[in-house]
Design a protein around this motif. Structure first.
Motif, PDB file in Angstrom:
ATOM      1  N   LYS A 188      24.531  32.428  44.016  1.00 42.63           N
ATOM      2  CA  LYS A 188      23.203  31.863  43.789  1.00 42.63           C
ATOM      3  C   LYS A 188      23.171  30.390  44.201  1.00 42.63           C
ATOM      4  O   LYS A 188      22.315  29.627  43.740  1.00 42.63           O
ATOM      5  N   ASN A 189      24.115  30.012  45.033  1.00 45.79           N
ATOM      6  CA  ASN A 189      24.229  28.629  45.508  1.00 45.79           C
ATOM      7  C   ASN A 189      24.340  27.671  44.319  1.00 45.79           C
ATOM      8  O   ASN A 189      25.045  27.955  43.372  1.00 45.79           O
ATOM      9  N   GLN A 190      23.612  26.536  44.358  1.00 47.60           N
ATOM     10  CA  GLN A 190      23.774  25.535  43.305  1.00 47.60           C
ATOM     11  C   GLN A 190      23.400  26.053  41.922  1.00 47.60           C
ATOM     12  O   GLN A 190      23.860  25.517  40.904  1.00 47.60           O
ATOM     13  N   LYS A 191      22.549  27.073  41.853  1.00 51.02           N
ATOM     14  CA  LYS A 191      22.111  27.594  40.552  1.00 51.02           C
ATOM     15  C   LYS A 191      23.262  28.185  39.752  1.00 51.02           C
ATOM     16  O   LYS A 191      23.144  28.369  38.530  1.00 51.02           O
ATOM     17  N   MET A 192      24.369  28.494  40.430  1.00 50.33           N
ATOM     18  CA  MET A 192      25.515  29.039  39.713  1.00 50.33           C
ATOM     19  C   MET A 192      26.075  28.052  38.697  1.00 50.33           C
ATOM     20  O   MET A 192      26.532  28.460  37.619  1.00 50.33           O
ATOM     21  N   ILE A 193      26.049  26.774  39.030  1.00 52.26           N
ATOM     22  CA  ILE A 193      26.700  25.778  38.183  1.00 52.26           C
ATOM     23  C   ILE A 193      26.048  25.686  36.803  1.00 52.26           C
ATOM     24  O   ILE A 193      26.734  25.862  35.783  1.00 52.26           O
TER      25      ILE A 193
END
Length: 211
Positions: free
Chosen positions: A62-67
């Motif tokens: 989910k790209n940056q949303k993973m963090i």
């Protein structure tokens, strides 16, 4: 107590190679693996990890949303981005709350050093990150938040932005490591951030006249 590390990557050679490097260079670690992002979520939902070594291009990413999603599920876990992307991309993930970045082309020594730094100090960033911030940093006319720091807090703040860990700061300033951890909490609170990228930016923008 052993540290639990989750290596999240869909390439067998990366997972195997990284596992062997870490087991050979770092004591008391337990390594688990995940081959896609849904598996990462499943695993952190069942147990606590100290560190996730995260490939940002794995299946289901989910790209940056993973963090923030991972941090919400497991607030204490550290996340080390493991990618072939350059510093500009890595910074996007660090600004979302990732605790470090490591290029997949790094030497064996750099890989073990990065993991040890994150486990010990809570963050890791290579010299390239600092150079990138210096290159892209713009002048700011806003009031300096650095003025909120005491003299000792500012010393530790400056050493942190140079990449020094707790042990190095302890040796340089001759103070106990638990005391350093207390100072770090105060610094993050006073400067209104939780990530090292913001600290580097503040140091470069506002520390010219601070002594």
């Amino acid at each position: 107590m052993s540290k639990k590390i989750l290596i999240a990557d869909d390439h067998d050679i990366v997972v195997t190679g990284t596992s062997l490097i870490l087991e050979a260079h770092i004591k008391d670690i337990l390594i688990d693996t995940a081959r896609n992002y849904p598996q990462v979520i499943e695993k952190i939902g069942r147990q606590e990890y100290d560190l996730i070594i995260l490939d940002i291009n794995m299946p289901g990413s989910k790209n940056q949303k993973m963090i923030p999603e991972i941090k919400q599920m497991s607030p204490r876990v550290k996340i080390l981005i493991f990618s072939a992307h350059d510093e500009a991309v890595a910074l996007q993930y660090m600004q979302e709350g990732a605790d470090g970045y490591l290029n997949k082309l790094s030497r064996i020594e750099e890989i073990s050093e990065a993991v040890e730094k994150v486990l010990c100090d809570g963050y890791y960033y290579p010299a390239g990150i600092t150079r990138y911030l210096l290159k892209t940093n713009a002048e700011s006319s806003q009031p300096s938040p650095v003025e909120k720091l005491s003299a000792r807090e500012y010393q530790i703040f400056s050493l942190m932005t140079r990449g020094e860990g707790n042990l190095e700061i302890s040796n340089i300033l001759n103070i106990q490591m638990p005391t350093i951890s207390t100072y770090k909490k105060r610094i993050y609170t006073k400067l209104g951030t939780t990530n090292i990228v913001d600290l580097i930016r503040m140091h470069e923008k506002f520390s010219g006249g601070k002594t």
